[in-house]
Design a protein around this motif. Structure first.
Motif, PDB file in Angstrom:
ATOM      1  N   ASN A 294       0.832  -1.210   0.000  1.00 56.10           N
ATOM      2  CA  ASN A 294       0.000   0.000   0.000  1.00 56.10           C
ATOM      3  C   ASN A 294       0.864   1.257   0.000  1.00 56.10           C
ATOM      4  O   ASN A 294       2.055   1.208   0.299  1.00 56.10           O
ATOM      5  CB  ASN A 294      -0.959  -0.007   1.205  1.00 56.10           C
ATOM      6  N   LYS A 295       0.187   2.380  -0.339  1.00 58.48           N
ATOM      7  CA  LYS A 295       0.899   3.658  -0.542  1.00 58.48           C
ATOM      8  C   LYS A 295       1.652   4.109   0.695  1.00 58.48           C
ATOM      9  O   LYS A 295       2.779   4.582   0.604  1.00 58.48           O
ATOM     10  CB  LYS A 295      -0.131   4.734  -0.888  1.00 58.48           C
ATOM     11  N   LYS A 296       1.008   3.970   1.881  1.00 58.01           N
ATOM     12  CA  LYS A 296       1.631   4.532   3.076  1.00 58.01           C
ATOM     13  C   LYS A 296       2.966   3.827   3.376  1.00 58.01           C
ATOM     14  O   LYS A 296       3.991   4.477   3.603  1.00 58.01           O
ATOM     15  CB  LYS A 296       0.662   4.420   4.261  1.00 58.01           C
ATOM     16  N   ASN A 297       2.944   2.503   3.327  1.00 58.39           N
ATOM     17  CA  ASN A 297       4.193   1.758   3.559  1.00 58.39           C
ATOM     18  C   ASN A 297       5.216   2.058   2.471  1.00 58.39           C
ATOM     19  O   ASN A 297       6.409   2.164   2.737  1.00 58.39           O
ATOM     20  CB  ASN A 297       3.919   0.248   3.570  1.00 58.39           C
ATOM     21  N   HIS A 298       4.721   2.174   1.240  1.00 59.21           N
ATOM     22  CA  HIS A 298       5.627   2.423   0.115  1.00 59.21           C
ATOM     23  C   HIS A 298       6.382   3.738   0.333  1.00 59.21           C
ATOM     24  O   HIS A 298       7.610   3.776   0.225  1.00 59.21           O
ATOM     25  CB  HIS A 298       4.835   2.462  -1.191  1.00 59.21           C
ATOM     26  N   GLN A 299       5.640   4.792   0.674  1.00 61.19           N
ATOM     27  CA  GLN A 299       6.276   6.108   0.888  1.00 61.19           C
ATOM     28  C   GLN A 299       7.272   6.032   2.038  1.00 61.19           C
ATOM     29  O   GLN A 299       8.357   6.603   1.982  1.00 61.19           O
ATOM     30  CB  GLN A 299       5.221   7.189   1.168  1.00 61.19           C
ATOM     31  N   ALA A 300       6.892   5.311   3.112  1.00 61.58           N
ATOM     32  CA  ALA A 300       7.780   5.211   4.280  1.00 61.58           C
ATOM     33  C   ALA A 300       9.086   4.504   3.892  1.00 61.58           C
ATOM     34  O   ALA A 300      10.181   4.929   4.290  1.00 61.58           O
ATOM     35  CB  ALA A 300       7.076   4.446   5.403  1.00 61.58           C
ATOM     36  N   ILE A 301       8.982   3.460   3.080  1.00 59.51           N
ATOM     37  CA  ILE A 301      10.190   2.719   2.664  1.00 59.51           C
ATOM     38  C   ILE A 301      11.069   3.593   1.767  1.00 59.51           C
ATOM     39  O   ILE A 301      12.285   3.689   1.964  1.00 59.51           O
ATOM     40  CB  ILE A 301       9.797   1.406   1.943  1.00 59.51           C
ATOM     41  N   LEU A 302      10.432   4.265   0.800  1.00 57.68           N
ATOM     42  CA  LEU A 302      11.206   5.129  -0.110  1.00 57.68           C
ATOM     43  C   LEU A 302      11.949   6.206   0.677  1.00 57.68           C
ATOM     44  O   LEU A 302      13.112   6.505   0.407  1.00 57.68           O
ATOM     45  CB  LEU A 302      10.286   5.797  -1.141  1.00 57.68           C
ATOM     46  N   LYS A 303      11.266   6.756   1.671  1.00 58.65           N
ATOM     47  CA  LYS A 303      11.875   7.835   2.456  1.00 58.65           C
ATOM     48  C   LYS A 303      13.124   7.320   3.193  1.00 58.65           C
ATOM     49  O   LYS A 303      14.166   7.971   3.201  1.00 58.65           O
ATOM     50  CB  LYS A 303      10.830   8.335   3.471  1.00 58.65           C
TER      51      LYS A 303
END
Ligand code: IPD
Ligand code: CA
Length: 280
Positions: free
Chosen positions: A261-270
């Protein structure tokens, strides 16, 4: 020959033929364990991988007059008079080391497309050869695991997540240091050794994400899993967060982050980016 052709039936037939032809291996037939055989250069003998590729080609040739094979084993091979109308991209055995060592996690991966690009793949199969589990997908029709629709994880906190990270030796100093913040934040980290199957685990929510930023993986390994992920509703981008695109070619290498999902994806990218910026 497009989506209307019974592709999934044919890909399942390919999977059955691969299983039949590798069944002689001692670690598969439950015979007493033998040491893996090594070739002259010290590499594991690849004959079962080639046999698996042959099983796929022989099955396809029963059904198709012409196609281009893009394979991790033999490279690019053209069959028939119109090979540019249909492309079949395969890693006949993903997780070969697991298979040779008797670790029960290896797969066959096959993707079909009208062009040699990831975005034109319309039918896909990733088959876990040990557990008799098969993931399939067709463009705009969702993805399935043993015929049941699958959906990715909605868990949106890394502190409870199970995340796959490929740390297989290659530029290990840079790769591991870039992944350190992510590993620190994540409750459980895994690498099971067959990336096509590990991406399917993201597609069906078995794991929450899978990260391979080595720039080593070939597009042949992920052509099928990419459609399965997208059709299940999971996300895959480059480690910089850009859309993930690639040519289907055994020489083409990729890096990516895949998440449920988007939230986890953004957290990982960050977390991955933060480390890269520190190093610049
Ligand atoms: C390998 C697996 C492994 C990854 C390697 C790949 P192969 O595929 O996907 O998990 O770390 O980079 O080469 O060689 O068994 O087809
Ligand atoms: Ca392989």
């Amino acid at each position: 020959m497009g989506e209307e052709f019974p592709w999934i039936k044919i890909l399942l037939e390919c999977r059955d033929e691969v299983r039949r032809r590798i069944s002689f291996l001692p670690m598969i037939s439950n015979k007493p364990t033998q040491q893996p055989r090594l070739g002259a250069g010290g590499d594991l003998l690849e004959q079962p991988d080639l046999e698996a590729e042959k099983a796929i080609v022989d099955t396809l040739r029963k059904h198709l007059a012409s196609f281009t094979l893009i394979s991790e084993e033999s490279g690019i091979l053209e069959y028939g008079s119109t090979p540019d109308k249909c492309y079949v991209t395969t890693d006949p055995i993903d997780g070969s080391t697991n298979m040779y060592r008797g670790i029960p996690f290896y797969a066959t991966s096959i993707a079909v497309s009208k062009e040699p690009t990831l975005k034109s793949v319309h039918s896909a199969l990733v088959a876990d050869l040990h557990h008799n589990v098969v993931y399939t997908s067709q463009k705009d029709k969702g993805s399935t695991r043993n015929e049941k629709r699958i959906f990715p994880s909605q868990l949106d906190t890394l502190t409870e997540a199970v995340i796959g990270a490929d740390l297989n030796t290659y530029r290990v100093d840079q790769v591991s240091s870039r992944l350190t913040p992510l590993i620190r934040e994540t409750k459980h980290v895994r690498h099971l050794g067959a990336n096509a199957l590990e991406l399917c685990y993201v597609a069906d929510g078995t794991t929450d994400a899978f990260v391979d930023i080595r720039g080593k993986l070939r597009t042949t390994d992920i052509a099928a899993a990419h459609l399965i992920l997208n059709e299940a509703g999971a996300i895959i981008t480059t480690p910089d967060g850009d859309p993930f695109q690639a040519r289907l070619d055994p020489r083409q290498r990729v890096s990516f982050v895949a998440s449920g999902n988007k939230k986890n994806h953004q957290a990982i990218l960050k977390l991955i980016r933060a480390k890269k910026e520190q190093e610049c």
